[in-house]
Design an enzyme around this catalytic site. Structure first.
Site, PDB file in Angstrom:
ATOM      1  N   PHE A  76      97.203  24.375  33.038  1.00 40.71           N
ATOM      2  CA  PHE A  76      96.987  25.086  34.254  1.00 40.71           C
ATOM      3  C   PHE A  76      96.209  24.379  35.172  1.00 40.71           C
ATOM      4  O   PHE A  76      95.859  24.980  36.295  1.00 40.71           O
ATOM      5  CB  PHE A  76      96.426  26.461  34.123  1.00 40.71           C
TER       6      PHE A  76
ATOM      7  N   ASN B 114      96.574  33.535  66.712  1.00 35.14           N
ATOM      8  CA  ASN B 114      97.273  33.287  68.138  1.00 35.14           C
ATOM      9  C   ASN B 114      98.833  33.322  67.621  1.00 35.14           C
ATOM     10  O   ASN B 114      99.656  33.041  68.558  1.00 35.14           O
ATOM     11  CB  ASN B 114      96.959  31.858  68.320  1.00 35.14           C
TER      12      ASN B 114
ATOM     13  N   GLU C 290      93.332  30.365  38.940  1.00 37.65           N
ATOM     14  CA  GLU C 290      92.888  29.150  38.786  1.00 37.65           C
ATOM     15  C   GLU C 290      92.482  28.189  40.083  1.00 37.65           C
ATOM     16  O   GLU C 290      91.726  27.650  40.180  1.00 37.65           O
ATOM     17  CB  GLU C 290      93.656  28.072  37.786  1.00 37.65           C
TER      18      GLU C 290
ATOM     19  N   PRO D  51      92.809  20.991  53.978  1.00 35.04           N
ATOM     20  CA  PRO D  51      93.965  21.666  53.406  1.00 35.04           C
ATOM     21  C   PRO D  51      94.035  23.091  53.411  1.00 35.04           C
ATOM     22  O   PRO D  51      92.916  23.832  52.959  1.00 35.04           O
ATOM     23  CB  PRO D  51      93.689  21.252  51.799  1.00 35.04           C
TER      24      PRO D  51
ATOM     25  N   ASP E  19     102.382  28.132  21.031  1.00 35.03           N
ATOM     26  CA  ASP E  19     102.759  28.700  22.240  1.00 35.03           C
ATOM     27  C   ASP E  19     103.876  27.981  23.153  1.00 35.03           C
ATOM     28  O   ASP E  19     104.066  28.279  24.064  1.00 35.03           O
ATOM     29  CB  ASP E  19     101.439  28.466  23.256  1.00 35.03           C
TER      30      ASP E  19
ATOM     31  N   SER F 133      89.504  31.974  24.472  1.00 31.80           N
ATOM     32  CA  SER F 133      90.119  30.740  24.211  1.00 31.80           C
ATOM     33  C   SER F 133      89.204  29.636  24.743  1.00 31.80           C
ATOM     34  O   SER F 133      89.323  28.609  24.249  1.00 31.80           O
ATOM     35  CB  SER F 133      91.437  30.732  24.863  1.00 31.80           C
TER      36      SER F 133
ATOM     37  N   HIS G 285     102.713  25.586  27.558  1.00 28.67           N
ATOM     38  CA  HIS G 285     101.356  25.621  27.361  1.00 28.67           C
ATOM     39  C   HIS G 285     100.973  24.274  26.807  1.00 28.67           C
ATOM     40  O   HIS G 285      99.731  23.931  26.676  1.00 28.67           O
ATOM     41  CB  HIS G 285     100.816  26.770  26.465  1.00 28.67           C
TER      42      HIS G 285
END
Length: 654
Positions: A429, A182, A403, A115, A461, A374, A465
């Site tokens: 998130f 390349n 993240e 990945p 929120d 938080s 969220h």
């Protein structure tokens, strides 16, 4: 030197072509364009122990361009780490040479890559670990480079630039990255998709940048030496190369990116490179020249081992060395006590646990994605300082709003060895770092993901969220331990589970809102039950008429709901579906007797997952839609997360 270097590179290219052709699958073009640099690095600069690919102070090499795996396998064969039969079994079932490098399979592979971008980001984690341990153990014990080979595709993935920004900020001068430019990717020339001036970008990220002809061996050597001399900044070597360099007629073709070369092209290329026509040819003089450094490297490793044994006489060194090398299951952790009856958010319980154990776990390192207050990591940050900014023994990693890089960097720290990484952010998130979480599981890395604000109870929120599908979605990742504790008591047990893992990563899901702390005197199973994933928290006499199953904040809801029934009710807390499913059938049947079909489950997330426990006709209180911006209590009433509503749903069914 020049003639033998050319011959060695030709042999490496021959193995690349033959391995890919035999498998009829693979990526020869990029591997051939990177071969000059990688072969010089391995044969002249890379420091390792030929008898022990896991020697602790070895240089690390990460092939971020994992599709160039045959290049790495060819070099590992020259190292003596894998056999010619392994080369011939490229991409075949149960071979040591899978399509992309896998760290738990192949000696000499430092990270599972493929990945794109993640290998580059993991490199930053390796370098973080090296810098911290160098300060703690001494530069005579820990002092190595971390090399990474990246492709155009790697640097197109934004994770690479996020990680690079942190590497520059942290002054990780032991990173030497090579960018094989390349200018070709699978779909065609990179100019179709990219106009980035990487020299300017990386200089702007506080890197030392060198640009070379990636096929000029003197320039490659000079660039590596310059990178080694630069101690205050990471180094990026931009190698301007030609795709499939050395091919008879297909140099520069994007078709070589992901397709084996045809037999006639291979034959003509071997003739051009001065190789014999035979397949999988490795000349004896090449092998002898390549391994000329091995005795010296063995001697260096032996001296290092003797030095470590000598330093064990120092009490302080011995103490940190023991921590660095102690198997995770052998950790002895004194968790804090909590007062039953009080109300505490499980995120606060995590913070209390972190504060309680951080002094006794000097190898615990991590931080938050810009959510320190938080995520309850602020006291950890204040106590130990920000890594690099406050010195390299500082233990808080200020990841910023990154993240995905955070998660991949944690993987790199764990892969390096010697440290216990954690990273924290809001649960919603987790989507940003999901593929790195998957790579944690795939690489068998016991990293800790701390996800707070785990449901619509986030409240004001709003839906952006408020996680809905996230816990259920993460449970789909194989070999990831899900931990959603019901209160502070379960939180410390769940953290103990996570900290003592050897191979599996853990994701702990924590509340923003306060929850009643369970009394072990009333609920004794809370002290150890979470280790089995699901357990009987509150039982009844004899066989229950109804079983209520819940996780996290909904466990207290289930306990209150049980009080509304006059029949016999059992309440099961299930902080970890993964751990419960791994239990013997006898235990699972003991907790959820098959003859008791009246079952209901509650979790402030998707309902789908819970039907495996309550049956298709069972009752599930959950939420299958996005939330809204309002106080949490208002939303709980609106969405039916009350004992009265849960009881009414159950009565309607049973």
């Amino acid at each position: 030197m020049t003639q033998m270097t050319d011959k060695t590179i030709a042999v490496v290219k021959g193995l690349i072509m033959d391995g890919v052709a035999k498998a009829n699958s693979g990526h020869p073009g990029g591997a051939m364009s990177s071969a000059d640099y990688a072969t010089i690095l391995f044969s002249e600069f890379l420091n390792f122990n030929p008898d022990d690919p896991k020697w602790f102070n070895r240089d690390r090499f990460i092939l971020s361009a994992g599709h160039e795996s045959m290049l790495l396998y060819a070099l590992l064969h020259l190292n003596g780490f894998i056999s010619m039969d392994d080369i011939k079994n490229f991409r075949q079932l149960d071979s040591l040479t899978p399509g992309h490098p896998e760290v738990h399979l192949t000696p000499g592979v430092e990270a599972t890559t493929g990945p794109l971008g993640q290998g580059f980001a993991m490199t930053v984690g390796f370098a973080v670990a090296e810098a911290y341990l160098r300060e703690k153990l001494g530069s005579d014990v820990m002092d190595h480079y971390t090399y990474v080979l990246s492709s155009d595709g790697d640097l197109q993935e934004p994770i690479a630039l996020g990680a690079a920004s942190l590497a520059g900020l942290w002054g990780l001068g032991k990173i030497i990255a090579y960018y094989d430019s390349n200018k070709i990717q699978l779909a065609g020339p990179t100019c179709q998709a990219d106009c980035t001036d990487h020299k300017k970008v990386f200089e702007g990220l506080c890197w030392h940048v060198i640009e070379v002809d990636g096929h000029n061996h003197d320039e490659i050597r000079a660039a590596i030496k310059a990178g080694q001399l630069e101690t205050s900044r990471p180094t990026l070597i931009i190698g301007n190369t030609t795709m499939a360099k050395g091919c008879a007629t297909m140099e520069g073709s994007h078709k070589t990116h992901g397709e084996p070369l045809k037999a006639d092209e291979i034959a003509a290329t071997k003739e051009k490179l001065g190789l014999p026509a035979e397949d999988f040819h490795v000349a004896e003089d090449v092998l002898e020249a390549y391994r000329a450094r091995f005795d010296g490297m063995r001697e260096k490793a032996d001296k290092w081992q003797a030095l470590v044994e000598e330093k064990m006489a120092d009490i302080d060194f011995a103490a940190i060395w023991e921590q660095v090398n102690k198997p995770r299951p052998e950790l002895s952790i004194d968790w804090p006590e909590f007062t039953p009856g009080e109300t505490m958010a499980t995120r606060k319980a995590w913070g209390t646990c972190l504060d309680s154990v951080m002094d006794s776990l000097p190898t615990l390192i991590g931080g938050s994605a810009d959510l320190d207050p938080s995520n309850q990591t602020m006291n950890f940050r204040t106590t130990y300082g920000d890594f690099a900014i406050d010195g390299y023994t500082a233990r808080n990693l200020a990841f910023g709003v990154r993240e995905f890089p955070m998660a991949a960097i944690m993987n790199g720290i764990q892969l390096h060895g010697g440290l216990m990484p954690f990273g924290a952010t809001f649960l919603t998130f987790s989507d940003y770092c999901r593929n790195a979480i998957r790579m944690s599981a795939l690489q068998e890395l016991p990293v800790l993901y701390v996800f707070t604000h785990d449901s619509f109870w986030v409240g004001e929120d709003g839906p952006t969220h408020q996680p809905i599908e996230h816990v259920s979605s993460l449970r789909l990742i194989p070999d990831l331990i899900d931990l959603r504790p019901a209160d502070a008591q379960e939180t410390k047990v769940c953290l103990d589970i996570a900290m003592k893992q050897e191979k599996m990563p853990s994701a702990i899901f924590l509340t923003r809102q306060g929850l009643p702390i369970l009394d072990p005197a009333e609920y004794p199973a809370v002290q150890d039950g979470p280790r089995k994933g699901g357990y009987v928290l509150k039982d009844c006499d004899g066989t229950p008429d109804l079983i209520l199953i819940a996780s996290g904040s909904e466990v207290s809801l289930a306990l209150e709901t049980a009080k509304l029934f006059k029949r016999k009710v059992r309440v099961v807390s299930m902080p970890s579906a993964k751990l419960f499913d791994a239990q013997p059938k006898s235990y699972k049947d003991e907790v959820l007797p098959p003859e008791v079909t009246a079952r209901a489950a509650a979790e402030a997330g998707r309902t789908d997952y819970w039907y495996k426990y309550v049956g298709l006709e069972g009752v599930v209180l959950g939420i299958d839609h996005f939330g809204a911006s309002a106080p949490g209590k208002t939303l709980s009433d609106k969405y039916g997360f009350t004992p009265e509503n849960f009881a009414a749903m159950i009565r309607e069914k049973y």
